[in-house]
Design an enzyme around this catalytic site. Structure first.
Site, PDB file in Angstrom:
ATOM      1  N   ILE A  28       0.842  -1.207   0.000  1.00  0.00           N
ATOM      2  CA  ILE A  28       0.000   0.000   0.000  1.00  0.00           C
ATOM      3  C   ILE A  28       0.873   1.252   0.000  1.00  0.00           C
ATOM      4  O   ILE A  28       0.631   2.187  -0.775  1.00  0.00           O
ATOM      5  CB  ILE A  28      -0.973  -0.029   1.206  1.00  0.00           C
ATOM      6  N   ALA A  57      -3.906   3.441   7.930  1.00  0.00           N
ATOM      7  CA  ALA A  57      -3.444   2.133   8.419  1.00  0.00           C
ATOM      8  C   ALA A  57      -4.349   1.645   9.551  1.00  0.00           C
ATOM      9  O   ALA A  57      -5.373   1.005   9.301  1.00  0.00           O
ATOM     10  CB  ALA A  57      -1.992   2.236   8.858  1.00  0.00           C
ATOM     11  N   ARG A  58      -3.972   1.959  10.771  1.00  0.00           N
ATOM     12  CA  ARG A  58      -4.782   1.633  11.939  1.00  0.00           C
ATOM     13  C   ARG A  58      -4.629   2.772  12.943  1.00  0.00           C
ATOM     14  O   ARG A  58      -3.544   3.354  13.081  1.00  0.00           O
ATOM     15  CB  ARG A  58      -4.300   0.340  12.602  1.00  0.00           C
ATOM     16  N   GLU A  63     -12.676   2.402  17.003  1.00  0.00           N
ATOM     17  CA  GLU A  63     -13.775   2.511  16.029  1.00  0.00           C
ATOM     18  C   GLU A  63     -14.995   1.731  16.503  1.00  0.00           C
ATOM     19  O   GLU A  63     -14.831   0.677  17.110  1.00  0.00           O
ATOM     20  CB  GLU A  63     -13.304   1.977  14.664  1.00  0.00           C
ATOM     21  N   HIS A  91     -13.548   4.816   8.195  1.00  0.00           N
ATOM     22  CA  HIS A  91     -12.824   3.608   7.752  1.00  0.00           C
ATOM     23  C   HIS A  91     -13.348   3.145   6.378  1.00  0.00           C
ATOM     24  O   HIS A  91     -13.943   2.061   6.265  1.00  0.00           O
ATOM     25  CB  HIS A  91     -12.951   2.483   8.791  1.00  0.00           C
TER      26      HIS A  91
END
Ligand code: 8YV
Length: 312
Positions: free
Chosen positions: A154, A230-231, A260, A278
């Site tokens: 990515i 990403a996170r 989340e 997201h």
């Protein structure tokens, strides 16, 4: 007899129909009492299908004595304890590759939206403020220095797009890559200092937890833009909020958050932040391809064939 599976997160209707055709599907998100459903079906469940952000807890894996595979509908594996699964003899698959372009596209979208104040401009027009004044000036995108934290599939796709914007590209990675011409900077803090725009594309886990903290944010500075696809766990969220609120960071484009779907309300009041729920892989095309890969992995597992995209 159809094999029984536990579906943690809803998928596209066409994918769920395909699942229903081959398996008896127990839908966790539709259950009024999740623990009760798990207890009822536990002895019969052979597969768990779950989202990348949601995963499955080790306690649930332990509650399913005949579980053979966890198929993640996403590339990130951080929400599944891989060592625990390995120890239990449970296979794990994910959906790499098919979502790379979408995630990179959204990253560039957030780079442009945050730099050019697109969400603020949209709010400005909708609120009828245009006839009364002007939106304050934004920041140019073309020619800026982009730092990429994590140059995997990515990260590299983001770099390719950034090249078309005439950007100078540097990156931090576990190891320097010999197959790319981008500049490797070993220290994440130095990378931030030498970037106008920092894009987080690193995989999540103990090694990257809260990696983007106060030192990196201050190194990026009051004109810097942070983008995270990403996170949430890779960024120290309270520090990010503080840096944005205090004007120590220029702006941010965020697709992912620490808890989340809960987003700290402090972000809502900030005009220099673009927020997404997201969405990076959330297109019809990509969710179809991800779903197909989940189906392929399940089919291979139940047929005793090699798994197309195995992690464990
Ligand atoms: C999805 C993701 O939003 O790939 C990942 O790791 O987080 C995303 O693609 C998620 O997995 C949806 O199920």
């Amino acid at each position: 007899m159809k094999p029984e599976i536990l579906l943690v997160d809803p998928m596209m209707p066409a994918i769920e129909q395909a699942l229903d055709a081959t398996y008896t599907v127990h839908r966790l998100s539709a259950a009024p009492d999740r623990d009760r459903l798990i207890a009822e079906v536990a002895p019969r469940v052979r597969a768990v299908v779950t989202g990348g952000g949601t995963g499955v807890k080790p306690a649930v894996v332990d509650a399913l004595p005949n579980l053979g595979i966890v198929a993640i509908n996403g590339v990130g594996t951080d929400a599944v304890d891989l060592e625990h699964a390995r120890g239990r003899g449970v296979r794990v698959t994910n959906t790499p590759g098919v979502l790379t372009d979408d995630v990179a596209d959204l990253a560039m979208g957030l780079v442009i939206a945050a730099s050019r104040r697109m969400a603020a401009g949209d709010r400005f027009v909708r609120a009828g403020q245009w006839p009364k004044g002007k939106l304050s000036l934004a920041r140019k995108v073309t020619g800026k220095r982009m730092g990429i934290l994590g140059l995997g599939r990515i990260g590299e796709a983001i770099a390719k797009r950034a090249e078309a914007f005439g950007m100078g590209i540097a990156y931090t990675n576990r190891n320097p890559r010999s197959d790319v011409a981008y500049r490797f900077i070993a220290s994440p803090e130095d990378l931030a200092r030498e970037s106008d725009i920092l894009v987080v594309a690193a995989s999540a886990g103990p090694a990257s937890r809260n990696m983007v903290g106060r030192a990196m944010l201050d190194a990026l500075g009051p004109d810097g833009i942070l983008v995270n696809v990403a996170r949430g766990s890779v960024v120290d969220e309270p520090e990010l909020l503080a840096a944005l609120t205090e004007g120590r960071l220029g702006g941010a484009g965020l697709d992912v958050f620490a808890d989340e779907p809960n987003v700290p309300e402090g972000f809502f009041a900030l005009d220099n932040v673009v927020l997404q729920p997201h969405q990076a892989s959330a297109t019809v095309e990509t969710r179809t391809a991800m779903g197909q890969l989940v189906l392929d992995n399940l089919e291979a597992f139940f047929a005793g064939r090699p798994l197309p995209t195995a992690v464990v």
